[in-house]
Scaffold this motif. Structure first.
Motif, PDB file in Angstrom:
ATOM      1  N   ALA A 168      37.095  29.929  31.025  1.00 59.13           N
ATOM      2  CA  ALA A 168      37.690  31.250  30.790  1.00 59.13           C
ATOM      3  C   ALA A 168      38.330  31.608  32.121  1.00 59.13           C
ATOM      4  O   ALA A 168      37.640  32.001  33.062  1.00 59.13           O
ATOM      5  CB  ALA A 168      36.616  32.252  30.402  1.00 59.13           C
ATOM      6  N   ALA A 216      40.543  35.104  27.594  1.00 59.30           N
ATOM      7  CA  ALA A 216      39.562  34.547  26.643  1.00 59.30           C
ATOM      8  C   ALA A 216      38.647  35.658  26.144  1.00 59.30           C
ATOM      9  O   ALA A 216      38.176  36.472  26.939  1.00 59.30           O
ATOM     10  CB  ALA A 216      38.715  33.468  27.333  1.00 59.30           C
ATOM     11  N   GLY A 217      38.445  35.700  24.864  1.00 58.78           N
ATOM     12  CA  GLY A 217      37.469  36.632  24.294  1.00 58.78           C
ATOM     13  C   GLY A 217      37.833  38.090  24.444  1.00 58.78           C
ATOM     14  O   GLY A 217      36.935  38.942  24.524  1.00 58.78           O
ATOM     15  N   HIS A 231      33.583  39.683  19.373  1.00 60.42           N
ATOM     16  CA  HIS A 231      33.284  38.476  18.588  1.00 60.42           C
ATOM     17  C   HIS A 231      31.910  37.927  18.940  1.00 60.42           C
ATOM     18  O   HIS A 231      31.272  38.354  19.912  1.00 60.42           O
ATOM     19  CB  HIS A 231      34.353  37.397  18.807  1.00 60.42           C
ATOM     20  CG  HIS A 231      34.395  36.874  20.221  1.00 60.42           C
ATOM     21  ND1 HIS A 231      34.862  37.618  21.283  1.00 60.42           N
ATOM     22  CD2 HIS A 231      34.009  35.686  20.746  1.00 60.42           C
ATOM     23  CE1 HIS A 231      34.766  36.917  22.393  1.00 60.42           C
ATOM     24  NE2 HIS A 231      34.235  35.734  22.099  1.00 60.42           N
ATOM     25  N   ASP A 236      30.424  34.023  19.495  1.00 62.42           N
ATOM     26  CA  ASP A 236      31.045  32.714  19.712  1.00 62.42           C
ATOM     27  C   ASP A 236      30.811  31.743  18.551  1.00 62.42           C
ATOM     28  O   ASP A 236      29.679  31.593  18.060  1.00 62.42           O
ATOM     29  CB  ASP A 236      30.530  32.091  21.018  1.00 62.42           C
ATOM     30  CG  ASP A 236      31.117  32.785  22.244  1.00 62.42           C
ATOM     31  OD1 ASP A 236      32.263  33.261  22.162  1.00 62.42           O
ATOM     32  OD2 ASP A 236      30.413  32.853  23.274  1.00 62.42           O
ATOM     33  N   LEU A 292      27.578  31.792  30.738  1.00 60.88           N
ATOM     34  CA  LEU A 292      28.855  31.951  31.451  1.00 60.88           C
ATOM     35  C   LEU A 292      28.579  32.156  32.931  1.00 60.88           C
ATOM     36  O   LEU A 292      27.824  33.064  33.317  1.00 60.88           O
ATOM     37  CB  LEU A 292      29.604  33.152  30.858  1.00 60.88           C
ATOM     38  CG  LEU A 292      31.017  33.439  31.360  1.00 60.88           C
ATOM     39  CD1 LEU A 292      31.964  32.289  31.023  1.00 60.88           C
ATOM     40  CD2 LEU A 292      31.553  34.733  30.721  1.00 60.88           C
ATOM     41  N   THR A 349      32.732  42.532  31.180  1.00 61.01           N
ATOM     42  CA  THR A 349      32.479  42.070  29.800  1.00 61.01           C
ATOM     43  C   THR A 349      31.531  43.060  29.129  1.00 61.01           C
ATOM     44  O   THR A 349      30.547  43.499  29.737  1.00 61.01           O
ATOM     45  CB  THR A 349      31.876  40.650  29.812  1.00 61.01           C
ATOM     46  OG1 THR A 349      32.735  39.791  30.564  1.00 61.01           O
ATOM     47  CG2 THR A 349      31.757  40.085  28.400  1.00 61.01           C
ATOM     48  N   TRP A 406      30.751  42.146  36.925  1.00 60.20           N
ATOM     49  CA  TRP A 406      30.359  40.831  37.429  1.00 60.20           C
ATOM     50  C   TRP A 406      30.219  40.798  38.942  1.00 60.20           C
ATOM     51  O   TRP A 406      30.953  41.488  39.655  1.00 60.20           O
ATOM     52  CB  TRP A 406      31.416  39.794  37.038  1.00 60.20           C
ATOM     53  CG  TRP A 406      31.446  39.496  35.580  1.00 60.20           C
ATOM     54  CD1 TRP A 406      32.212  40.126  34.632  1.00 60.20           C
ATOM     55  CD2 TRP A 406      30.698  38.501  34.894  1.00 60.20           C
ATOM     56  NE1 TRP A 406      31.966  39.570  33.394  1.00 60.20           N
ATOM     57  CE2 TRP A 406      31.055  38.571  33.533  1.00 60.20           C
ATOM     58  CE3 TRP A 406      29.761  37.545  35.301  1.00 60.20           C
ATOM     59  CZ2 TRP A 406      30.496  37.723  32.574  1.00 60.20           C
ATOM     60  CZ3 TRP A 406      29.211  36.707  34.352  1.00 60.20           C
ATOM     61  CH2 TRP A 406      29.579  36.808  33.008  1.00 60.20           C
ATOM     62  N   TRP A 429      23.952  35.122  26.804  1.00 63.07           N
ATOM     63  CA  TRP A 429      23.849  36.055  25.681  1.00 63.07           C
ATOM     64  C   TRP A 429      23.568  35.278  24.405  1.00 63.07           C
ATOM     65  O   TRP A 429      23.952  34.123  24.248  1.00 63.07           O
ATOM     66  CB  TRP A 429      25.085  36.942  25.540  1.00 63.07           C
ATOM     67  CG  TRP A 429      26.365  36.259  25.210  1.00 63.07           C
ATOM     68  CD1 TRP A 429      26.847  35.954  23.974  1.00 63.07           C
ATOM     69  CD2 TRP A 429      27.362  35.813  26.140  1.00 63.07           C
ATOM     70  NE1 TRP A 429      28.077  35.348  24.068  1.00 63.07           N
ATOM     71  CE2 TRP A 429      28.416  35.260  25.390  1.00 63.07           C
ATOM     72  CE3 TRP A 429      27.475  35.829  27.550  1.00 63.07           C
ATOM     73  CZ2 TRP A 429      29.554  34.718  25.987  1.00 63.07           C
ATOM     74  CZ3 TRP A 429      28.609  35.292  28.134  1.00 63.07           C
ATOM     75  CH2 TRP A 429      29.625  34.757  27.367  1.00 63.07           C
ATOM     76  N   HIS A 469      30.368  40.213  21.942  1.00 63.09           N
ATOM     77  CA  HIS A 469      30.872  40.493  23.289  1.00 63.09           C
ATOM     78  C   HIS A 469      32.388  40.639  23.272  1.00 63.09           C
ATOM     79  O   HIS A 469      33.058  40.220  22.322  1.00 63.09           O
ATOM     80  CB  HIS A 469      30.407  39.432  24.289  1.00 63.09           C
ATOM     81  CG  HIS A 469      30.853  38.039  23.967  1.00 63.09           C
ATOM     82  ND1 HIS A 469      30.331  37.305  22.925  1.00 63.09           N
ATOM     83  CD2 HIS A 469      31.798  37.258  24.546  1.00 63.09           C
ATOM     84  CE1 HIS A 469      30.914  36.124  22.887  1.00 63.09           C
ATOM     85  NE2 HIS A 469      31.818  36.070  23.839  1.00 63.09           N
ATOM     86  N   ALA A 525      35.625  40.587  26.313  1.00 62.73           N
ATOM     87  CA  ALA A 525      36.042  40.448  27.720  1.00 62.73           C
ATOM     88  C   ALA A 525      37.254  41.351  27.954  1.00 62.73           C
ATOM     89  O   ALA A 525      38.278  41.193  27.286  1.00 62.73           O
ATOM     90  CB  ALA A 525      36.391  38.995  28.018  1.00 62.73           C
ATOM     91  N   ARG A 535      40.421  35.285  38.070  1.00 58.61           N
ATOM     92  CA  ARG A 535      39.070  35.361  37.472  1.00 58.61           C
ATOM     93  C   ARG A 535      38.805  33.966  36.916  1.00 58.61           C
ATOM     94  O   ARG A 535      39.593  33.469  36.092  1.00 58.61           O
ATOM     95  CB  ARG A 535      39.052  36.403  36.362  1.00 58.61           C
ATOM     96  CG  ARG A 535      37.680  36.662  35.704  1.00 58.61           C
ATOM     97  CD  ARG A 535      37.858  37.756  34.660  1.00 58.61           C
ATOM     98  NE  ARG A 535      36.631  38.235  34.036  1.00 58.61           N
ATOM     99  CZ  ARG A 535      36.060  37.683  32.975  1.00 58.61           C
ATOM    100  NH1 ARG A 535      36.573  36.578  32.434  1.00 58.61           N
ATOM    101  NH2 ARG A 535      34.975  38.228  32.449  1.00 58.61           N
ATOM    102  N   ARG A 581      31.943  28.241  30.948  1.00 55.09           N
ATOM    103  CA  ARG A 581      30.995  28.601  29.876  1.00 55.09           C
ATOM    104  C   ARG A 581      30.501  27.365  29.143  1.00 55.09           C
ATOM    105  O   ARG A 581      31.304  26.512  28.747  1.00 55.09           O
ATOM    106  CB  ARG A 581      31.669  29.530  28.866  1.00 55.09           C
ATOM    107  CG  ARG A 581      30.674  30.205  27.931  1.00 55.09           C
ATOM    108  CD  ARG A 581      31.359  30.944  26.793  1.00 55.09           C
ATOM    109  NE  ARG A 581      31.646  30.035  25.696  1.00 55.09           N
ATOM    110  CZ  ARG A 581      32.517  30.289  24.712  1.00 55.09           C
ATOM    111  NH1 ARG A 581      33.193  31.423  24.696  1.00 55.09           N
ATOM    112  NH2 ARG A 581      32.714  29.419  23.747  1.00 55.09           N
TER     113      ARG A 581
HETATM  114  C1  SIN Z   1      34.055  34.680  26.142  1.00 55.92           C
HETATM  115  O1  SIN Z   1      34.428  35.270  25.149  1.00 55.92           O
HETATM  116  O2  SIN Z   1      33.194  33.809  26.091  1.00 55.92           O
HETATM  117  C2  SIN Z   1      34.624  35.054  27.507  1.00 55.92           C
HETATM  118  C3  SIN Z   1      33.828  36.153  28.113  1.00 55.92           C
HETATM  119  C4  SIN Z   1      34.359  36.551  29.454  1.00 55.92           C
HETATM  120  O3  SIN Z   1      35.248  35.875  29.993  1.00 55.92           O
HETATM  121  O4  SIN Z   1      33.881  37.554  29.992  1.00 55.92           O
END
Ligand code: SIN
Length: 283
Positions: A89, A104-105, A109, A111, A124, A136, A245, A253, A260, A262, A270, A274
């Motif tokens: 990510a 990403a994310g 959602h 995963d 992560l 996040t 972070w 998680w 979660h 992001a 960044r 993961r």
């Molecule tokens: C993810 O959805 O796994 C990414 C989460 C992130 O980058 O904080």
């Protein structure tokens, strides 16, 4: 090992443990117990992990995506070269690596919920973070279920939903990341709308805006409206922990009871790795 709650909603922080080496069975059990006690979110501070150590620790939980079962094919380009278990990510340009998955994310959602055996935990590791932003959010899906009235809980417990990776096209995910195989249902599965967590024995909602496309027993319009209600209901502020972070945070998680999101509100680099542990068929 010190365990401190992070918010009334969910989550705990652990300091005083190093998961890079031989973690004893007792310490590993204390980590998993803390994960369940705090409704599925943990951050282990100050970790220093190579990709091999990250994978080795993750395997303590179970089999990893990228080993016996691959990630979906459009994700392959975001994996760490030489490590099919590690998803990057990242918006950072790193010499010798293709571009990672930017944003990403960036939607609520759970995963890999579009597979018959969705993810158990995701792990992560924060290698580089922006000076501000890039937090996040985590949402407690036990409390989302428990905040519903008894008759609604009972009704939802009789329903099944479809989870479909191709649904990501509906929420602004770029089409380049959806393959013909996804559009033909190659990454889709049916799961109960309410599942029972195998370790805690508690019930939680198991639908998410990223992947859940349809409640099978309902007419399409009923399904759309009920899903919209459930998505909005789930993400009430009281059910959410927002993680700011630090470098060397290792976040764990439990996708079975947590969604979660992001937040993509930063310009600086960044960079995160993961791993994703396969779970069981939801019941
Ligand atoms: C993810 O959805 O796994 C990414 C989460 C992130 O980058 O904080």
């Amino acid at each position: 090992m010190r365990i401190t709650s992070l918010s009334p909603a969910l989550g705990a922080e652990i300091t005083g443990v190093d998961v890079s080496g031989a973690l004893s069975d007792a310490d590993f059990s204390a980590v998993t117990q803390a994960l369940h006690d705090h409704d599925g979110v943990l951050v282990l501070r100050d970790q220093n992990l190579s990709p091999d150590q990250h994978i080795k620790f993750s395997r303590r939980f179970g089999e990893l995506f990228g080993e016996t079962e691959p990630y979906q094919d459009t994700v392959t380009k975001y994996l760490l070269p030489g490590y099919p278990q590690i998803f990057r990510a990242s918006n950072k340009i790193v010499e010798g690596e293709p571009q990672g998955r930017t944003r990403a994310g960036n939607y609520w959602h759970s995963d890999v919920s579009f597979r018959p055996r969705p993810a158990m935990v995701s792990i992560l590791y924060a290698i580089e973070i922006p000076s501000i932003g890039g937090d996040t959010l985590f949402c407690n899906m036990y409390s989302a279920y428990e905040r519903l009235s008894d008759p609604v809980q009972q009704f939802l417990s009789s329903l099944t939903s479809r989870h479909d990776f191709a649904r990501n096209t509906n929420i602004g995910f770029s089409h380049e990341n959806i393959s013909a195989q996804d559009l033909e249902g190659g990454n889709a599965a049916e799961h109960p709308v309410v599942r029972t967590h195998p370790e805690s024995g508690r019930r939680c909602l198991f639908v998410n805006p990223g992947n859940t496309s349809r409640i099978l027993e309902l007419h399409p319009r009923e399904s759309d409206e009920l899903l919209e209600f459930l998505f909005n209901h789930s993400v009430q502020e009281e059910s959410i922990y927002r993680h700011r972070w630090s470098v060397n945070d290792l976040m764990i998680w439990d996708n079975r009871c947590v969604m979660h999101y992001a937040i993509a509100d930063y310009d600086e680099d960044r960079y995160m790795h993961r791993t994703t542990v396969m779970g069981e068929k939801p019941v």
